[in-house]
Enzyme design. Structure first.
Site, mmCIF file in Angstrom:
data_model
loop_
_atom_site.group_PDB
_atom_site.id
_atom_site.type_symbol
_atom_site.label_atom_id
_atom_site.label_comp_id
_atom_site.label_asym_id
_atom_site.label_seq_id
_atom_site.Cartn_x
_atom_site.Cartn_y
_atom_site.Cartn_z
ATOM 1 N N LYS A 149 -11.204 70.044 -3.336
ATOM 2 C CA LYS A 149 -12.272 69.227 -3.922
ATOM 3 C C LYS A 149 -13.356 68.925 -2.884
ATOM 4 O O LYS A 149 -13.138 69.080 -1.677
ATOM 5 C CB LYS A 149 -11.673 67.921 -4.454
ATOM 6 C CG LYS A 149 -11.018 67.074 -3.365
ATOM 7 C CD LYS A 149 -10.208 65.913 -3.938
ATOM 8 C CE LYS A 149 -9.591 65.093 -2.810
ATOM 9 N NZ LYS A 149 -8.676 64.067 -3.317
ATOM 10 N N ARG A 195 -5.134 53.884 -10.000
ATOM 11 C CA ARG A 195 -6.428 54.549 -9.889
ATOM 12 C C ARG A 195 -6.615 55.479 -11.077
ATOM 13 O O ARG A 195 -7.472 55.270 -11.911
ATOM 14 C CB ARG A 195 -6.503 55.316 -8.561
ATOM 15 C CG ARG A 195 -7.846 55.941 -8.300
ATOM 16 C CD ARG A 195 -7.921 56.643 -6.948
ATOM 17 N NE ARG A 195 -7.121 57.860 -6.897
ATOM 18 C CZ ARG A 195 -7.222 58.772 -5.913
ATOM 19 N NH1 ARG A 195 -8.045 58.572 -4.902
ATOM 20 N NH2 ARG A 195 -6.464 59.860 -5.926
ATOM 21 N N TYR A 247 -35.041 53.856 18.508
ATOM 22 C CA TYR A 247 -35.341 52.679 17.694
ATOM 23 C C TYR A 247 -34.695 51.429 18.282
ATOM 24 O O TYR A 247 -33.527 51.455 18.699
ATOM 25 C CB TYR A 247 -34.801 52.861 16.275
ATOM 26 C CG TYR A 247 -35.598 53.830 15.431
ATOM 27 C CD1 TYR A 247 -36.928 53.576 15.115
ATOM 28 C CD2 TYR A 247 -35.009 54.986 14.945
ATOM 29 C CE1 TYR A 247 -37.650 54.470 14.323
ATOM 30 C CE2 TYR A 247 -35.720 55.880 14.154
ATOM 31 C CZ TYR A 247 -37.045 55.610 13.855
ATOM 32 O OH TYR A 247 -37.758 56.478 13.082
ATOM 33 N N MET A 252 -32.200 59.521 11.928
ATOM 34 C CA MET A 252 -31.848 60.320 10.753
ATOM 35 C C MET A 252 -31.664 61.799 11.110
ATOM 36 O O MET A 252 -30.750 62.456 10.622
ATOM 37 C CB MET A 252 -32.929 60.183 9.675
ATOM 38 C CG MET A 252 -32.554 60.837 8.350
ATOM 39 S SD MET A 252 -33.913 60.875 7.171
ATOM 40 C CE MET A 252 -34.143 59.130 6.831
#
Ligand SMILES: *Cc1c(COP(=O)(O)O)cnc(C)c1O
Length: 346
Positions: free
Chosen positions: A34, A129, A243, A291
């Site tokens: 998955k 779940r 930053y 980022m």
């Protein structure tokens, strides 16, 4: 030279991990692929595992099963944890997927829409779940058994903690619900496999252990991540980096800026504890992770490297997970789409 990170996936290590897990039991070992095989690329991962002998795959949702079917062809079984939702019927039918039905609603939907099409049942043994609870199961059990389910599964909540009483409690609940049905059973993920033969039943379904993560401590590392140095620069004492000015040079300092950042799954919070390796030499992150870039203090290295390695044998997915206060699963599945994925072995 590329300006994006290079994620190298060792298919031989992947297959070795599957074989090592398979050798721990006397039953079939499936593979959970998955979330794009935990971020490593489902197509190449599944094809390598199928060649190695995997006959049953598990995915989370039918959409993943559709892609997986293209990769592995008609033969392997593809089981779907989310079961059979409205809108899934054509995919389940056309691609021959086997839903693990989680509720009476799903059961009715499946038996009405696709009578005779293979299915399994997921039972809730305490995790709360997914899966039918004991009372719900008791009510539909005869109907289900008459329709010949191919598998009964349940999932352990605390399998990575071998001494947790929840393991034995869930085992007893699963046995209560399934003993005497004559239907093949599958209970253990990676952690469950390590709990011993009582947990193995007829099939095990590891995920993370295949990809080199805990709790399978014997796993070979499968993934390395190398980041290209885009620029290097000199700092005088007192100059700052990044930053918020959180890094201040206290000496003549050399900084390398690599391409990658929290936009690629290098979580910002892991910055202070994380190093990048130039060969064997660890170089600390300097200042905040951005980022798309990370600044690295390479002063003590003595040369300007072309690449720095953030993930590999020196610093594993579980090390990075510790640095970020999370688990290896999240480090892997967060690996960015921007990286070049390079497959070796297989
Ligand atoms: C993800 C998942 C697995 C695989 O678990 P690992 O801990 O990665 O081995 C097995 N079963 C279910 C139901 C899952 O959701």
């Amino acid at each position: 030279m590329s300006s994006t990170g290079k994620l190298t996936i060792d298919l031989d290590a992947l297959v070795a991990n599957w074989r090592a897990l398979d050798a721990m039991t006397n039953v079939e070992t499936a593979a959970v692929v998955k979330a794009d095989a935990y971020g490593l690329g489902m197509d190449r991962v599944a094809r390598a595992l199928a060649r190695a002998g995997v006959r049953t795959f598990f995915v989370a949702v039918p959409k993943e099963g559709v892609a997986l079917r293209q990769s592995v062809g008609p033969k392997p079984e593809i089981h779907v944890f989310s079961g059979h939702m409205a809108g899934d019927t054509d995919m389940i039918s056309d691609l021959n997927l086997t839903p693990m039905l989680n509720s009476t609603d799903q059961l009715i939907r499946h038996l009405e829409a696709l009578p005779g099409h293979p299915f399994g049942i997921q039972l809730d043994s305490g995790m709360n779940r997914l899966g039918m609870e004991p009372a719900e199961w008791a009510a539909v059990r005869d109907t289900v058994l008459a329709a010949n389910p191919v598998l009964l599964i349940s999932h352990l909540a605390c399998a990575d903690e071998p001494d947790h009483p929840m393991n034995a409690q869930q085992l007893a609940a699963f046995r209560d619900m399934t003993d005497g049905t004559g239907v093949p059973r599958c209970f253990a993920q990676t952690g469950g496999m390590l709990l011993g033969a009582d947990y193995h039943f007829d099939m095990c379904r590891p995920g993370i252990g295949l990809y080199g993560g805990l709790p399978f401590s014997g796993a070979q590392p499968v993934v390395t991540l190398d980041l290209p140095v885009i620029q290097t620069r000199h700092l005088d004492p007192g100059e700052t980096v990044g930053y918020g000015n959180t890094f201040t040079a206290t000496r003549e300092t050399r900084i390398a800026t690599v391409s990658s950042g929290y936009g690629d799954g290098i979580h910002r919070i892991m910055g202070p504890k994380t190093v990048l390796y130039a060969e064997d030499t660890p170089c600390p992150v300097a200042g905040r992770i951005s980022m798309d870039s990370i600044s690295v203090d390479i002063t003590d290295l003595g040369y300007d490297p072309k690449w720095l390695r953030i993930l590999g044998a020196e610093q594993t997915i579980d090390d990075l997970a510790d640095n970020a206060g999370t688990i290896g699963y999240e480090i892997l599945t967060a690996m960015g789409a921007r990286y070049d994925r390079l497959y070796i072995g297989g």
